[in-house]
Design a protein around this motif. Structure first.
Motif, PDB file in Angstrom:
ATOM      1  N   ILE A 307       1.004  -0.854  -0.081  1.00 21.11           N
ATOM      2  CA  ILE A 307      -0.040  -0.047  -0.213  1.00 21.11           C
ATOM      3  C   ILE A 307       1.238   1.212   0.123  1.00 21.11           C
ATOM      4  N   PRO A 308       0.245   2.631  -0.577  1.00 19.55           N
ATOM      5  CA  PRO A 308       1.729   3.817  -0.005  1.00 19.55           C
ATOM      6  C   PRO A 308       1.451   3.568   1.262  1.00 19.55           C
ATOM      7  N   ASP A 309       2.509   5.139   1.579  1.00 14.25           N
ATOM      8  CA  ASP A 309       2.893   4.879   2.773  1.00 14.25           C
ATOM      9  C   ASP A 309       2.194   6.342   3.786  1.00 14.25           C
ATOM     10  N   VAL A 310       1.714   5.855   4.233  1.00 11.45           N
ATOM     11  CA  VAL A 310       0.037   6.636   4.914  1.00 11.45           C
ATOM     12  C   VAL A 310       0.855   6.879   6.000  1.00 11.45           C
ATOM     13  N   LYS A 311       1.298   7.297   6.860  1.00 16.13           N
ATOM     14  CA  LYS A 311       1.130   7.346   8.349  1.00 16.13           C
ATOM     15  C   LYS A 311       0.085   6.992   9.382  1.00 16.13           C
ATOM     16  N   TYR A 312      -0.650   8.497   8.664  1.00  8.58           N
ATOM     17  CA  TYR A 312      -2.018   8.049  10.246  1.00  8.58           C
ATOM     18  C   TYR A 312      -2.974   7.140   9.766  1.00  8.58           C
ATOM     19  N   VAL A 313      -2.580   6.381   8.852  1.00 10.28           N
ATOM     20  CA  VAL A 313      -3.564   4.433   8.913  1.00 10.28           C
ATOM     21  C   VAL A 313      -2.739   3.597   8.442  1.00 10.28           C
ATOM     22  N   ASN A 314      -1.490   3.910   9.719  1.00  7.03           N
ATOM     23  CA  ASN A 314      -0.292   2.747   9.661  1.00  7.03           C
ATOM     24  C   ASN A 314      -0.675   2.611  11.280  1.00  7.03           C
ATOM     25  N   ARG A 315      -1.530   1.681  11.629  1.00  5.63           N
ATOM     26  CA  ARG A 315      -1.487   1.667  13.054  1.00  5.63           C
ATOM     27  C   ARG A 315      -1.604  -0.290  13.424  1.00  5.63           C
ATOM     28  N   PRO A 316      -0.872  -0.843  13.730  1.00  8.12           N
ATOM     29  CA  PRO A 316      -0.616  -2.043  13.884  1.00  8.12           C
ATOM     30  C   PRO A 316      -1.386  -2.978  14.907  1.00  8.12           C
ATOM     31  N   PHE A 317      -1.391  -1.572  16.335  1.00 13.56           N
ATOM     32  CA  PHE A 317      -2.538  -2.582  16.886  1.00 13.56           C
ATOM     33  C   PHE A 317      -3.716  -1.531  17.456  1.00 13.56           C
ATOM     34  N   PRO A 318      -4.627  -0.644  16.568  1.00 12.58           N
ATOM     35  CA  PRO A 318      -5.739  -0.367  17.110  1.00 12.58           C
ATOM     36  C   PRO A 318      -6.311  -0.640  18.579  1.00 12.58           C
ATOM     37  N   VAL A 319      -6.304   0.273  19.307  1.00 13.60           N
ATOM     38  CA  VAL A 319      -6.905   0.177  20.842  1.00 13.60           C
ATOM     39  C   VAL A 319      -8.782   1.376  21.015  1.00 13.60           C
ATOM     40  N   SER A 320      -8.741   1.392  19.927  1.00 16.16           N
ATOM     41  CA  SER A 320     -10.195   2.471  19.927  1.00 16.16           C
ATOM     42  C   SER A 320     -10.565   2.257  18.381  1.00 16.16           C
ATOM     43  N   GLU A 321     -12.606   2.516  18.865  1.00 15.30           N
ATOM     44  CA  GLU A 321     -13.106   2.469  17.467  1.00 15.30           C
ATOM     45  C   GLU A 321     -12.234   3.630  16.499  1.00 15.30           C
ATOM     46  N   HIS A 322     -12.159   4.631  16.796  1.00 16.68           N
ATOM     47  CA  HIS A 322     -11.412   5.458  16.152  1.00 16.68           C
ATOM     48  C   HIS A 322     -10.265   5.879  14.931  1.00 16.68           C
ATOM     49  N   GLU A 323      -9.117   4.968  15.876  1.00 18.39           N
ATOM     50  CA  GLU A 323      -7.200   4.015  15.685  1.00 18.39           C
ATOM     51  C   GLU A 323      -8.308   3.060  14.655  1.00 18.39           C
ATOM     52  N   ALA A 324      -9.306   1.845  15.070  1.00 21.54           N
ATOM     53  CA  ALA A 324      -9.561   1.214  14.281  1.00 21.54           C
ATOM     54  C   ALA A 324      -9.798   1.233  12.476  1.00 21.54           C
ATOM     55  N   ARG A 325     -10.632   2.741  12.979  1.00 18.29           N
ATOM     56  CA  ARG A 325     -11.175   3.404  11.374  1.00 18.29           C
ATOM     57  C   ARG A 325      -9.996   3.615  10.603  1.00 18.29           C
ATOM     58  N   SER A 327      -7.128   2.226  10.590  1.00 16.75           N
ATOM     59  CA  SER A 327      -6.001   0.898  10.807  1.00 16.75           C
ATOM     60  C   SER A 327      -5.645   0.118   9.561  1.00 16.75           C
ATOM     61  N   PHE A 328      -4.968  -0.257   8.223  1.00 16.32           N
ATOM     62  CA  PHE A 328      -5.054  -1.002   7.204  1.00 16.32           C
ATOM     63  C   PHE A 328      -4.536  -1.788   7.445  1.00 16.32           C
ATOM     64  N   GLN A 329      -4.399  -2.318   9.051  1.00 13.55           N
ATOM     65  CA  GLN A 329      -4.107  -3.578   8.905  1.00 13.55           C
ATOM     66  C   GLN A 329      -5.633  -4.489   9.612  1.00 13.55           C
ATOM     67  N   PHE A 330      -5.730  -3.383  10.712  1.00 14.40           N
ATOM     68  CA  PHE A 330      -7.232  -4.234  11.274  1.00 14.40           C
ATOM     69  C   PHE A 330      -8.592  -3.808   9.878  1.00 14.40           C
ATOM     70  N   ILE A 331      -8.314  -3.381   9.297  1.00 17.26           N
ATOM     71  CA  ILE A 331     -10.076  -4.051   8.106  1.00 17.26           C
ATOM     72  C   ILE A 331      -8.875  -4.950   7.710  1.00 17.26           C
ATOM     73  N   ALA A 332      -7.508  -5.319   7.211  1.00 18.39           N
ATOM     74  CA  ALA A 332      -7.345  -6.337   6.611  1.00 18.39           C
ATOM     75  C   ALA A 332      -7.780  -7.677   7.383  1.00 18.39           C
ATOM     76  N   CYS A 333      -7.251  -7.824   9.003  1.00 20.35           N
ATOM     77  CA  CYS A 333      -7.319  -8.829   9.140  1.00 20.35           C
ATOM     78  C   CYS A 333      -8.853  -9.115  10.008  1.00 20.35           C
ATOM     79  N   THR A 334      -9.952  -8.497   9.831  1.00 20.28           N
ATOM     80  CA  THR A 334     -11.358  -7.956  10.277  1.00 20.28           C
ATOM     81  C   THR A 334     -11.876  -9.069   8.693  1.00 20.28           C
TER      82      THR A 334
END
Length: 465
Positions: A307-325, A327-334
């Motif tokens: 994916i492109p390098d977008v730092k604020y959407v690179n969240r390996p382990f989100p802990v809140s709903e807003h971080e999960a929204r 997070s490239f990683q969270f979407i893929a895993c879900t």
């Protein structure tokens, strides 16, 4: 011939655009935007951030008031009604997106609907009046975004809806108020001093305030211009004016009214199927394609997202709903775990699931040099390697809902029904759909707010959505 400044050319366009500039395609696209924005805004009245801002805004109650969507017993001054309804629109990051990157509808529609309730009703404000003012607000945002190469990519410094959205709201309100050309120019100048919000608040409860404040502050700018407040007459021309928000700002005067064509006629809108950052929608579609090859018994060893390098959407382990929204990683895993994404996917119980945390630990990001952070050109490639050594790879260049692949009308209306039925009774939901679908023929646009003020369903505040 005396050449107009850029600022003066904007004032000319804001004041001079008329219904003849609204092509059938512009009307069709803008009605879809209005319907979608109302739906995500109504859904957003269930969120914690909406309830916090609503409680704050109650202290400003007054005799001159506008409705809060889905809350028939609560009325606020028009600027604060625009604020809380704007917050609701962006509370889940579920609202539309344009290119260059911004959320265009959220700053404009809440301001116009709030304003429509307090303006004199003789003559009545028609649906066509609403469509024209809405498109003026969208147009101003699009033109400003095209003045900067920086603005064409996913933002790094300022959140665009609070930059261009504030000016779009001001322009739309100025059109609705019937301001003359000079006061339209002043509204732009005033709005620039209200504009701007840092990207650091992305993935927090504060980010939805950017949309709410854009709606509110644009409306305030138009009111102040109406009262004669003055600003810099070349605010859009100079580096220390609107150019302060972009490092490579190259403004140009707009075309003459006689040959003017609205950007919405040329560029469609992206409509989201689930409430998360637009970049994650490429990830979701690519991951869904990979998942077709997997069996429930397969053990995943490694997940690679290219994916492109977008730092604020690179969240390996989100802990809140807003971080999960965001997070490239969270979407893929879900998607791998559940097969898809929904509003429920971002509830706290879902974000903290052990199965999700286990998969998140297996995700790696790669940033191919040809994959730029640009919503028009980016792609996502997902590779999943199993413990048996098998690897499956799929790529998404254009997700369903992107402006190149827009939602069909049936799916758009179904999204609206799903979102708005969390708040409104079914007769109000269907009434809004019918009204928006024939908005250009409606003599009185207050019919929309009549439906928005219908007695709301019994609802619980969703603390995790």
């Amino acid at each position: 011939m005396i050449l107009k400044s850029v600022t003066e050319s904007f004032a000319t366009i804001i004041h001079g655009l008329n219904v003849q500039h609204l092509t059938d395609q512009v009307i069709h696209r803008s009605k879809r935007m209005i319907l979608d924005t109302l739906g995500v805004g109504l859904l957003g009245t269930n969120t914690e951030v909406f309830h916090k801002t609503m409680q704050y805004s109650k202290i400003y109650s007054s005799d001159v008031s506008s409705c809060v969507w889905g809350h028939p017993d609560l009325r606020l001054p028009p600027t604060y009604a625009a604020f809380v309804n704007g917050v609701a629109v962006h509370s889940m990051d579920f609202d539309d997106t344009w290119h260059p990157a911004t959320h265009p509808s959220g700053p404009v529609l809440p301001a116009l609907l709030a304003l429509s309730e307090v303006l004199p009703q003789n003559p009545r404000i028609s649906g066509l009046d609403l469509l024209l003012a809405f498109n003026v607000g969208i147009e101003v945002q699009g033109r400003l975004m095209h003045f900067s190469k920086e603005a064409r990519d996913i933002p790094k410094r300022f959140h665009p809806p609070k930059v261009v959205g504030t000016l779009g709201s001001a322009a739309a309100a100025a059109k609705f108020l019937g301001l003359d050309q000079t006061k339209c120019r002043e509204a732009m100048a005033i709005a620039v001093s209200y504009a701007g919000a840092p990207m650091a608040n992305a993935a927090t409860q504060t980010k939805p305030l950017h949309i709410g404040n854009a709606a509110r502050h644009g409306l305030e700018a138009a009111f102040l211009a109406l009262l004669g407040l003055q600003g810099n007459q070349e605010i859009l021309d100079i580096e220390s004016g609107f150019g302060a928000f972009y490092s490579n700002y190259v403004p140009q005067a707009l075309p003459a009214l006689e040959s003017y064509s609205l950007l919405l006629d040329q560029q469609n809108i992206a409509t989201k199927r689930f409430p998360a950052h637009l970049g994650t929608h490429w990830v979701a579609d690519a991951t869904a394609s990979v998942r077709k090859y997997l069996l429930p018994t397969d053990r995943i060893k490694r997940i690679v997202l290219r994916i492109p390098d977008v730092k604020y959407v690179n969240r390996p382990f989100p802990v809140s709903e807003h971080e999960a929204r965001h997070s490239f990683q969270f979407i893929a895993c879900t998607v791998l775990l559940d097969g898809g994404i929904s509003v429920h996917s971002f509830h706290k119980s879902q974000v903290s699931r052990p199965q999700i945390r286990e998969l998140l630990a297996k995700v790696e990001l790669e940033h191919p040099p040809n994959n730029h952070p640009n919503f028009d050109t980016l792609y996502c490639e997902v590779s999943v390697t199993l413990e048996n050594g098998s690897t499956f790879t799929e790529r998404c260049d254009t997700f369903y809902g992107h402006w190149r692949k827009p939602l069909n009308q049936e799916d758009l209306e179904e999204k609206f029904r799903t979102n708005s039925s969390t708040v409104l009774p079914s007769e109000a939901v269907e009434g809004i759909i019918k009204t928006v679908n024939r908005l250009e023929d409606i003599e009185d646009c207050s019919l929309l707010t009549t439906f928005l003020k219908q007695p709301c369903l019994s609802k619980k505040t969703s603390r995790g959505s």
